[in-house]
Design an enzyme around this catalytic site. Structure first.
Site, mmCIF file in Angstrom:
data_model
loop_
_atom_site.group_PDB
_atom_site.id
_atom_site.type_symbol
_atom_site.label_atom_id
_atom_site.label_comp_id
_atom_site.label_asym_id
_atom_site.label_seq_id
_atom_site.Cartn_x
_atom_site.Cartn_y
_atom_site.Cartn_z
ATOM 1 N N ARG A 70 22.950 53.937 47.479
ATOM 2 C CA ARG A 70 21.958 53.602 48.293
ATOM 3 C C ARG A 70 22.441 52.900 49.622
ATOM 4 O O ARG A 70 23.612 52.428 49.778
ATOM 5 C CB ARG A 70 21.132 52.411 47.537
ATOM 6 C CG ARG A 70 20.361 52.912 46.407
ATOM 7 C CD ARG A 70 19.605 51.961 45.679
ATOM 8 N NE ARG A 70 20.481 51.168 44.816
ATOM 9 C CZ ARG A 70 21.274 50.042 45.361
ATOM 10 N NH1 ARG A 70 20.887 49.487 46.307
ATOM 11 N NH2 ARG A 70 22.060 49.406 44.478
ATOM 12 N N LYS A 207 13.477 52.978 42.422
ATOM 13 C CA LYS A 207 13.550 51.777 43.152
ATOM 14 C C LYS A 207 12.738 51.390 44.017
ATOM 15 O O LYS A 207 12.229 50.179 44.277
ATOM 16 C CB LYS A 207 15.085 51.527 43.859
ATOM 17 C CG LYS A 207 16.233 51.727 42.760
ATOM 18 C CD LYS A 207 16.223 50.655 41.928
ATOM 19 C CE LYS A 207 17.116 50.778 40.682
ATOM 20 N NZ LYS A 207 18.366 51.170 40.516
ATOM 21 N N SER A 249 23.530 46.581 40.309
ATOM 22 C CA SER A 249 23.844 48.057 40.066
ATOM 23 C C SER A 249 25.352 48.192 39.576
ATOM 24 O O SER A 249 26.203 47.562 40.168
ATOM 25 C CB SER A 249 23.675 48.879 41.509
ATOM 26 O OG SER A 249 22.279 48.508 41.853
ATOM 27 N N GLY A 252 26.777 47.382 34.143
ATOM 28 C CA GLY A 252 26.745 47.632 32.651
ATOM 29 C C GLY A 252 25.402 47.564 32.080
ATOM 30 O O GLY A 252 25.488 47.570 30.927
ATOM 31 N N LYS A 253 24.333 47.748 32.532
ATOM 32 C CA LYS A 253 23.081 48.056 32.092
ATOM 33 C C LYS A 253 23.058 49.267 31.109
ATOM 34 O O LYS A 253 22.656 48.937 29.689
ATOM 35 C CB LYS A 253 21.771 48.159 33.127
ATOM 36 C CG LYS A 253 21.670 46.796 33.650
ATOM 37 C CD LYS A 253 20.489 46.676 34.507
ATOM 38 C CE LYS A 253 20.300 47.972 35.570
ATOM 39 N NZ LYS A 253 21.784 47.841 36.565
ATOM 40 N N ASP A 276 17.442 50.830 33.138
ATOM 41 C CA ASP A 276 17.469 50.166 34.306
ATOM 42 C C ASP A 276 16.268 49.321 35.085
ATOM 43 O O ASP A 276 16.557 48.303 35.614
ATOM 44 C CB ASP A 276 17.461 51.487 35.275
ATOM 45 C CG ASP A 276 18.281 51.231 36.799
ATOM 46 O OD1 ASP A 276 19.106 50.499 36.808
ATOM 47 O OD2 ASP A 276 17.572 51.726 37.821
ATOM 48 N N ARG A 368 26.757 60.435 39.366
ATOM 49 C CA ARG A 368 25.736 60.264 38.193
ATOM 50 C C ARG A 368 25.601 61.159 37.389
ATOM 51 O O ARG A 368 25.571 62.355 37.795
ATOM 52 C CB ARG A 368 24.575 59.696 39.115
ATOM 53 C CG ARG A 368 24.769 58.398 40.007
ATOM 54 C CD ARG A 368 24.064 57.160 39.632
ATOM 55 N NE ARG A 368 24.564 56.085 40.033
ATOM 56 C CZ ARG A 368 24.083 54.914 39.673
ATOM 57 N NH1 ARG A 368 23.165 54.652 38.573
ATOM 58 N NH2 ARG A 368 24.422 53.717 40.229
HETATM 59 P P1 GTP Z 1 23.169 51.174 37.895
HETATM 60 O O1 GTP Z 1 22.436 52.401 36.961
HETATM 61 O O2 GTP Z 1 23.631 51.389 38.910
HETATM 62 O O3 GTP Z 1 21.862 50.150 38.023
HETATM 63 O O4 GTP Z 1 24.187 50.608 36.809
HETATM 64 P P2 GTP Z 1 24.399 50.024 35.365
HETATM 65 O O5 GTP Z 1 24.123 48.561 35.373
HETATM 66 O O6 GTP Z 1 23.562 50.760 34.360
HETATM 67 O O7 GTP Z 1 25.841 50.036 34.955
HETATM 68 P P3 GTP Z 1 26.439 51.018 33.934
HETATM 69 O O8 GTP Z 1 26.290 50.730 32.731
HETATM 70 O O9 GTP Z 1 26.656 52.509 34.320
HETATM 71 O O10 GTP Z 1 27.989 50.459 34.138
HETATM 72 C C1 GTP Z 1 28.784 50.621 35.324
HETATM 73 C C2 GTP Z 1 30.151 50.552 35.130
HETATM 74 O O11 GTP Z 1 30.707 49.630 34.671
HETATM 75 C C3 GTP Z 1 30.833 51.820 34.291
HETATM 76 O O12 GTP Z 1 32.016 52.348 35.015
HETATM 77 C C4 GTP Z 1 30.946 51.122 32.876
HETATM 78 O O13 GTP Z 1 32.167 51.862 32.313
HETATM 79 C C5 GTP Z 1 31.478 49.868 33.238
HETATM 80 N N1 GTP Z 1 30.901 48.914 32.132
HETATM 81 C C6 GTP Z 1 29.870 48.875 31.638
HETATM 82 N N2 GTP Z 1 29.992 47.725 30.497
HETATM 83 C C7 GTP Z 1 31.379 47.349 30.551
HETATM 84 C C8 GTP Z 1 31.948 46.330 29.798
HETATM 85 O O14 GTP Z 1 31.113 45.628 28.884
HETATM 86 N N3 GTP Z 1 33.088 45.865 30.185
HETATM 87 C C9 GTP Z 1 33.759 46.651 31.251
HETATM 88 N N4 GTP Z 1 34.950 46.302 31.510
HETATM 89 N N5 GTP Z 1 33.117 47.381 31.950
HETATM 90 C C10 GTP Z 1 31.948 47.897 31.688
HETATM 91 C C1 SPV Z 2 21.302 51.434 41.205
HETATM 92 O O1 SPV Z 2 21.745 51.718 42.136
HETATM 93 O O2 SPV Z 2 21.004 50.275 40.572
HETATM 94 C C2 SPV Z 2 20.880 52.511 40.470
HETATM 95 C C3 SPV Z 2 21.125 53.936 41.077
HETATM 96 O O3 SPV Z 2 20.230 52.450 39.144
HETATM 97 S S1 SPV Z 2 19.675 54.193 42.142
HETATM 98 O O4 SPV Z 2 18.505 54.900 41.379
HETATM 99 O O5 SPV Z 2 20.430 54.994 43.060
HETATM 100 O O6 SPV Z 2 19.282 53.022 42.933
HETATM 101 MN MN MN Z 3 19.723 50.307 39.007
#
Ligand code: GTP
Ligand code: SPV
Ligand code: MN
Length: 593
Positions: A70, A207, A249, A252-253, A276, A368
């Site tokens: 983004r 978004k 973003s 960790g969601k 998300d 992604r």
């Molecule tokens: P968006 O899709 O961008 O909104 O992100 P999200 O919040 O869904 O993040 P996602 O769960 O994909 O995690 C992003 C990164 O954080 C990844 O590389 C994960 O491996 C890392 N991560 C997630 N949960 C944890 C945790 O509990 N501990 C650690 N150390 N890393 C984590």
């Molecule tokens: C984020 O950046 O929070 C995402 C990926 O979930 S995007 O859809 O590109 O915004």
């Molecule tokens: Mn997101």
């Protein structure tokens, strides 16, 4: 080819006149359509086939090398009154937006096909749901929208002949960041996006509609549109709970939404409702109810492994579009943090030869996967329930190496809203710019709130008043580090230990100690059965050092005041109360204010 809705058809005609495509195709969401589009993309090179034996239905897309995340500085809210966008959004006057974007859109689809994608955000037949129509000249966008939303008759049926839909205009343009704009017109329920094919910039249901425009609608209609996961949990005693979590973003969601309980915590069952976005409404029972408006997952690939997120790892073996990951010679994808060791040779995310000796990463840090929700083994049976699920607890989480403990509880809805309003996090690769810089990201909505952030906090307080049984609110931080820079908390599946305490608190149990910032579990209150963590480490994770908060509170004063008269009194009051508690904690004996 008409859609059968006169309002949609009229708008599509206008867009066609402006962008002058060679062809217009209305998408129906059918399987035949997916096959045809995929075949065209494979022929054109927009997609690369992966090994269909091990990864049926999976393909790889490589984006332009400067179009990978983004671009927040090119994202605008365009309203009549600048104050409505507030100090945290980029604002463009409506006329200025039209003057800047119209020349870029004029003829932008010449020689190309314009796809018309009617889509539904939210379950069919739900009062939560909203309709959008995206017009795009990118087949990759169409294929992603088909996974991330509900496309075709289901959307047009929900529209039922009305003009109540978000007009989402997307054109690839020349992909130059010089000519890239993502502009939202909340007063006209319209988005114009040109110059990017990247997820959050181009899949306009996500978004743009489901957060920026939806937050605007939600304020008017008395609900909340949030950057939140939704998770269901059943305890060994058989009680079911639902939790939402707002984390910025790449914080960790997706991982929390697909949590797999550690072996040492038998009897827990986890369901994924969303990873998300959550749309939340007060229900007739005085509780807060949530739906996930999306139909798929657009998740971060790096760090996804059997060890960290087995559910996601299994799920992305079928019907998945990978974007900007590395490609191994056997036609399978790879990324940093994969279970398999680095391949001796591969093609990197840009298609260049790569070896472990290469200086650059093989996969882009914001690479992604796009996968249908139905592929997720932990998908909740309530996923498409038109009424949503009732929420017991709301989490605010972020990346904080220092100061912020593993978990603490807000004293009230107002205090919880304040915790969300003052959330800060270290930046990630999900947006362009420097990674690891601490910035304010209120409610994880800094890049996604469609109106004045301080009015949004006020709206949170209003929604809280509409609830007789509000969820409890907690702040969590999986990312505190030790002196060696390593994460202190194991995270991932072990986050259930924190959730367990949270649910106990919701039921009136769970031992906690009062601290100036909120209620922190006693070390014994966390289930540590089977957890190998030194007592000092746990103490460090739970530590609240008031002296460290003095500076934070001073910064907060300045920050909150920058919202001027829009700042709700209740939020400022929480700040004053925190400042007083911190002061009392650090003040030497007998020292008065
Ligand atoms: P968006 O899709 O961008 O909104 O992100 P999200 O919040 O869904 O993040 P996602 O769960 O994909 O995690 C992003 C990164 O954080 C990844 O590389 C994960 O491996 C890392 N991560 C997630 N949960 C944890 C945790 O509990 N501990 C650690 N150390 N890393 C984590
Ligand atoms: C984020 O950046 O929070 C995402 C990926 O979930 S995007 O859809 O590109 O915004
Ligand atoms: Mn997101």
């Amino acid at each position: 080819m008409p859609t059968g809705n006169a309002f949609v058809d009229r708008w599509v005609e206008q867009v066609r006149g402006l962008t002058t495509p060679d062809r217009v195709v209305v998408c129906d969401g059918s399987e035949a359509e997916r096959e045809a589009l995929t075949a065209e993309c494979l022929a054109s090179g927009e997609l690369i086939a992966l090994d269909q034996q091990s990864l049926p239905g999976c393909v790889l897309h490589r984006s332009a090398s400067h179009d990978v995340a983004r671009t927040e500085h090119l994202t605008f809210i365009s309203t009549t009154d600048k104050d409505d966008a507030g100090p945290t959004n980029n604002w463009m006057a409506r006329d200025a937006a039209h003057a800047r974007l119209t020349p870029l859109l004029r003829g932008a689809m010449a020689g190309r096909t314009m796809y018309v994608v009617p889509f539904l955000m939210g379950p069919p037949g739900s009062r939560f749901s909203k309709v959008g129509v995206e017009v795009t000249d990118s087949r990759y966008v169409v294929l992603n929208m088909r996974t991330m939303t509900r496309v075709g008759a289901v959307a047009l049926d929900a529209l039922d002949g009305s003009d109540d839909f978000t007009r989402c205009l997307h054109a690839m343009g020349d992909l130059s960041p010089e000519r890239r704009f993502i502009v939202h017109f909340p007063e006209e329920n319209t988005v114009w996006s040109i110059g990017s094919g990247y997820g959050g910039n181009a899949l306009l249901g996500k978004k743009c509609l489901a957060l920026r425009l939806a937050s605007w609608m939600a304020r008017q209609e008395g609900w909340l549109a949030e950057h939140m996961l939704i998770l269901g949990l059943r305890s060994p005693e058989g009680r079911t709970y639902y939790v939402t979590g707002a984390f910025p973003s790449a914080c960790g969601k997706t991982n929390l939404a697909m949590l797999v309980p550690p072996e040492s915590m038998p009897g827990w069952k986890i369901w994924t409702v969303g990873d998300d976005i959550a749309w939340l409404r007060p229900g007739p029972d005085g509780r807060l109810w949530a739906v996930n408006p999306e139909a798929g997952f657009f998740g971060v690939a790096p760090g996804t492994s059997h060890k960290t997120n087995p559910t996601a790892f299994e799920m992305i073996r079928r019907n998945t579009i990978y974007t900007n990951v590395a490609l191994r010679p056997d036609g399978t994808p790879w990324w940093e943090g994969h279970d398999d060791p680095a391949p001796p040779k591969a093609l990197d995310w840009q298609g260049r030869p790569w070896t472990p000796a290469s200086k650059e990463k093989a996969a882009h840090p914001n690479s992604r996967f796009t996968t249908p929700a139905t592929e997720c083994a932990s998908l909740s049976p309530e996923f498409a329930n038109p009424n949503g699920v009732p929420i017991d607890a709301i989490l605010f989480g972020a990346r904080r190496q220092r100061r912020v403990p593993l978990v603490y509880e807000a004293r009230s809805w107002q205090h919880g809203t304040f915790l969300g309003a003052t959330l800060s996090s270290e930046t990630t690769a999900a947006a362009t710019g420097k990674v690891g810089v601490l910035r304010r990201d209120p409610m994880a909505m800094l890049p996604f709130c469609g109106y004045n952030m301080a009015d949004y906090w006020g709206h949170w307080l209003d929604v809280g008043r509409a609830l007789t049984r509000p969820p409890r609110i907690f702040r969590v931080n999986w990312f505190r580090t030790g002196d060696d820079g390593k994460f202190l908390w194991p995270g991932f599946g072990d986050n259930l230990r924190v959730l367990k305490w949270i649910l106990e608190r919701c039921d009136g149990g769970g031992a906690a100690v009062e601290t100036p910032i909120g209620l922190v579990p006693t070390p014994d209150a966390l289930d540590r059965n089977g957890l190998r963590l030194r007592a000092e480490t746990l103490a460090h994770l739970l530590r609240v050092d008031a002296a460290e908060w003095v500076e934070a509170v001073e910064g907060q004063e300045h920050y909150l005041r920058s919202f001027g008269s829009h700042l709700p009194a209740g939020i400022y009051q929480e700040h004053l109360d925190l400042a007083r508690r911190i002061h009392d904690a650090v003040a030497p004996e007998g020292w008065t204010r």
